[in-house]
Design a protein around this motif. Structure first.
Motif, PDB file in Angstrom:
ATOM      1  N   HIS A   1       0.858  -1.184   0.000  1.00  0.00           N
ATOM      2  CA  HIS A   1       0.000   0.000   0.000  1.00  0.00           C
ATOM      3  C   HIS A   1       0.895   1.235   0.000  1.00  0.00           C
ATOM      4  O   HIS A   1       2.107   1.125   0.171  1.00  0.00           O
TER       5      HIS A   1
ATOM      6  N   ASP B   1      -2.850  12.083   0.096  1.00  0.00           N
ATOM      7  CA  ASP B   1      -3.698  11.570   1.155  1.00  0.00           C
ATOM      8  C   ASP B   1      -4.668  12.656   1.618  1.00  0.00           C
ATOM      9  O   ASP B   1      -4.500  13.812   1.286  1.00  0.00           O
ATOM     10  N   ASP B   2      -5.654  12.277   2.389  1.00  0.00           N
ATOM     11  CA  ASP B   2      -6.632  13.270   2.857  1.00  0.00           C
ATOM     12  C   ASP B   2      -6.002  14.281   3.806  1.00  0.00           C
ATOM     13  O   ASP B   2      -6.388  15.431   3.860  1.00  0.00           O
TER      14      ASP B   2
ATOM     15  N   HIS C   1      -7.476   6.279  -6.010  1.00  0.00           N
ATOM     16  CA  HIS C   1      -6.858   5.825  -4.770  1.00  0.00           C
ATOM     17  C   HIS C   1      -7.916   5.711  -3.684  1.00  0.00           C
ATOM     18  O   HIS C   1      -8.883   6.467  -3.685  1.00  0.00           O
TER      19      HIS C   1
ATOM     20  N   LYS D   1      -8.643   5.389   0.463  1.00  0.00           N
ATOM     21  CA  LYS D   1      -8.114   5.495   1.826  1.00  0.00           C
ATOM     22  C   LYS D   1      -9.098   4.856   2.787  1.00  0.00           C
ATOM     23  O   LYS D   1     -10.270   5.228   2.850  1.00  0.00           O
TER      24      LYS D   1
ATOM     25  N   THR E   1      -3.683   3.588   2.399  1.00  0.00           N
ATOM     26  CA  THR E   1      -4.086   4.133   1.113  1.00  0.00           C
ATOM     27  C   THR E   1      -3.643   3.153   0.039  1.00  0.00           C
ATOM     28  O   THR E   1      -2.487   2.751   0.007  1.00  0.00           O
TER      29      THR E   1
ATOM     30  N   LEU F   1      -9.360  10.601  -4.600  1.00  0.00           N
ATOM     31  CA  LEU F   1      -9.220   9.784  -3.398  1.00  0.00           C
ATOM     32  C   LEU F   1     -10.604   9.445  -2.875  1.00  0.00           C
ATOM     33  O   LEU F   1     -11.402  10.325  -2.585  1.00  0.00           O
TER      34      LEU F   1
ATOM     35  N   GLN G   1     -12.677   7.673   0.149  1.00  0.00           N
ATOM     36  CA  GLN G   1     -12.483   7.243   1.527  1.00  0.00           C
ATOM     37  C   GLN G   1     -13.614   6.331   1.947  1.00  0.00           C
ATOM     38  O   GLN G   1     -14.753   6.525   1.552  1.00  0.00           O
TER      39      GLN G   1
ATOM     40  N   CYS H   1     -11.883  -0.580   3.452  1.00  0.00           N
ATOM     41  CA  CYS H   1     -11.286  -1.454   2.431  1.00  0.00           C
ATOM     42  C   CYS H   1     -11.812  -2.884   2.538  1.00  0.00           C
ATOM     43  O   CYS H   1     -12.486  -3.231   3.507  1.00  0.00           O
TER      44      CYS H   1
END
Ligand SMILES: [Zn+2]
Ligand SMILES: [Zn+2]
Ligand SMILES: [Zn+2]
Length: 137
Positions: A30, A68-69, A92, A94, A101, A126, A128, A131
């Motif tokens: 990751h 990333d956030d 992507h 997250k 991520t 991204l 969110q 997963c």
């Protein structure tokens, strides 16, 4: 060893830092931030060397940046990129549970039409959520 093959394919000398960074990225699967990578490399390798290694890998099409956030830049391995053909129009993801991520390489960012006068240089998307590993728990 996969890391050595990758370096050889790109005509990069396999320095210990390059090997280590690559092995860490291959093992984790990751996206990782500079500090996460630095934490795992041999303590004899300094910050600047890690930074330069990441820069070389970016230039060679071995890794790409993932935003990333939290505004942290992470790095993920490329799939099938080359020095002259570096495309990352994939989504992507997250995970809010494990914080990882992940590259969803097979999912393209949908085409976006910009207003007149705007030209796009780069697209980031991204998503969110939770997963697959965490959902299965
Ligand atoms: Zn790439
Ligand atoms: Zn997760
Ligand atoms: Zn990616």
């Amino acid at each position: 060893m996969e890391a050595l093959h990758l370096l050889k394919d790109l005509n990069l000398k396999s320095t210990s830092c390059r090997k280590e960074v690559l092995m860490i990225m291959l093992a984790k699967g990751h996206a990782l931030s500079h500090s996460e990578i630095e934490k795992d490399v041999n303590p004899s390798i300094d910050r600047v060397t890690v930074y330069r290694t990441l820069k070389t890998f970016l230039d060679k099409g071995l890794i790409h940046k993932v935003l990333d956030d939290a505004g942290v830049t992470k790095y993920a391995l490329c799939q099938g990129c080359r020095t002259d053909d570096h495309h990352h129009e994939h989504v992507h993801f997250k995970c809010s549970n494990c914080g990882q991520t992940i590259c969803l390489d097979e999912i393209d960012i949908p085409p976006i039409t910009l207003p007149a006068g705007f030209t796009s240089a780069e697209k980031n998307l991204l998503i969110q959520g939770v997963c697959d590993t965490c959902s299965a728990l």
